[in-house]
Design a protein around this motif. Structure first.
Motif, PDB file in Angstrom:
ATOM      1  N   ILE A 137       0.855  -1.187   0.000  1.00  0.00           N
ATOM      2  CA  ILE A 137       0.000   0.000   0.000  1.00  0.00           C
ATOM      3  C   ILE A 137       0.894   1.240   0.000  1.00  0.00           C
ATOM      4  N   TYR A 138       0.655   2.119  -0.964  1.00  0.00           N
ATOM      5  CA  TYR A 138       1.492   3.310  -1.139  1.00  0.00           C
ATOM      6  C   TYR A 138       0.821   4.499  -0.466  1.00  0.00           C
ATOM      7  N   HIS A 139       1.459   4.980   0.616  1.00  0.00           N
ATOM      8  CA  HIS A 139       0.895   6.079   1.397  1.00  0.00           C
ATOM      9  C   HIS A 139       1.387   7.453   0.950  1.00  0.00           C
ATOM     10  N   THR A 140       2.354   7.497   0.065  1.00  0.00           N
ATOM     11  CA  THR A 140       2.928   8.770  -0.366  1.00  0.00           C
ATOM     12  C   THR A 140       2.403   9.133  -1.754  1.00  0.00           C
ATOM     13  N   ASN A 141       1.906  10.352  -1.889  1.00  0.00           N
ATOM     14  CA  ASN A 141       1.446  10.850  -3.176  1.00  0.00           C
ATOM     15  C   ASN A 141       2.662  11.360  -3.959  1.00  0.00           C
ATOM     16  N   PRO A 142       2.980  10.748  -5.107  1.00  0.00           N
ATOM     17  CA  PRO A 142       4.163  11.160  -5.874  1.00  0.00           C
ATOM     18  C   PRO A 142       4.119  12.623  -6.326  1.00  0.00           C
ATOM     19  N   GLU A 143       2.920  13.180  -6.463  1.00  0.00           N
ATOM     20  CA  GLU A 143       2.818  14.597  -6.860  1.00  0.00           C
ATOM     21  C   GLU A 143       3.244  15.509  -5.717  1.00  0.00           C
TER      22      GLU A 143
END
Length: 160
Positions: A137-143
């Motif tokens: 699960i990816y909790h960091t927004n790449p933007e």
């Protein structure tokens, strides 16, 4: 340090694909499409996107899903489907760092679970490991955080 957490069933929408480690982008590159699809329907995401692994053969094929959690069920359309992550006890650990380091983070989580005598919802078959519920699960927004070395990714593997 990994933890064991009891999770309820969780709704999501996603896409499925059979990929290899070198063609994983076939799934990853469509996550934005899922977010846009949800926005068009007024269905907000209920958390970060994830990859769900069903069959893992690191030297061959991976059967995976790219998904986005939703608070209430949403009906799928086309190749975007609606599903539910199974409830149960999960071993969970958050990795801070580049996604390329997830192989080592996963190995450490699996070794810890073995040292604790824990068994996962997984069977070994001729085509690879078959998992009931194994998530990244990816909790960091790449933007918001383009530096992948600062990303947070949560591993959640359901216990047998």
């Amino acid at each position: 340090m990994p933890q064991i957490i009891e999770f309820p069933a969780r709704h999501y929408v996603g896409i499925r694909a059979t990929v290899t480690m070198t063609t994983f982008g076939v799934v990853a590159d469509r996550l934005g499409e899922i977010f846009a699809w949800l926005a068009e329907r007024g269905a907000p995401p209920a958390g970060g996107p994830f990859f769900r692994y069903f069959v893992i053969d690191m030297k061959g094929d991976l059967r995976v899903e790219g998904g986005v959690p939703v608070a209430t069920p949403v009906e799928g359309e086309g190749d975007i489907f609606a599903a539910t992550l199974p409830a149960g006890r999960y071993v969970t650990e958050t990795h801070a760092g580049h996604p390329d380091q997830l192989i080592d983070a996963t190995a450490a989580l699996l070794a810890w679970a073995e040292s604790q005598g824990l068994r996962f919802d997984m069977t070994r078959e001729p085509d690879g490991e078959h998992w009931g519920s194994r998530l990244e699960i990816y909790h960091t927004n790449p933007e918001e955080q383009p530096d992948m070395n600062k990303w947070e990714t949560e591993l959640q593997f359901r216990l047998a």
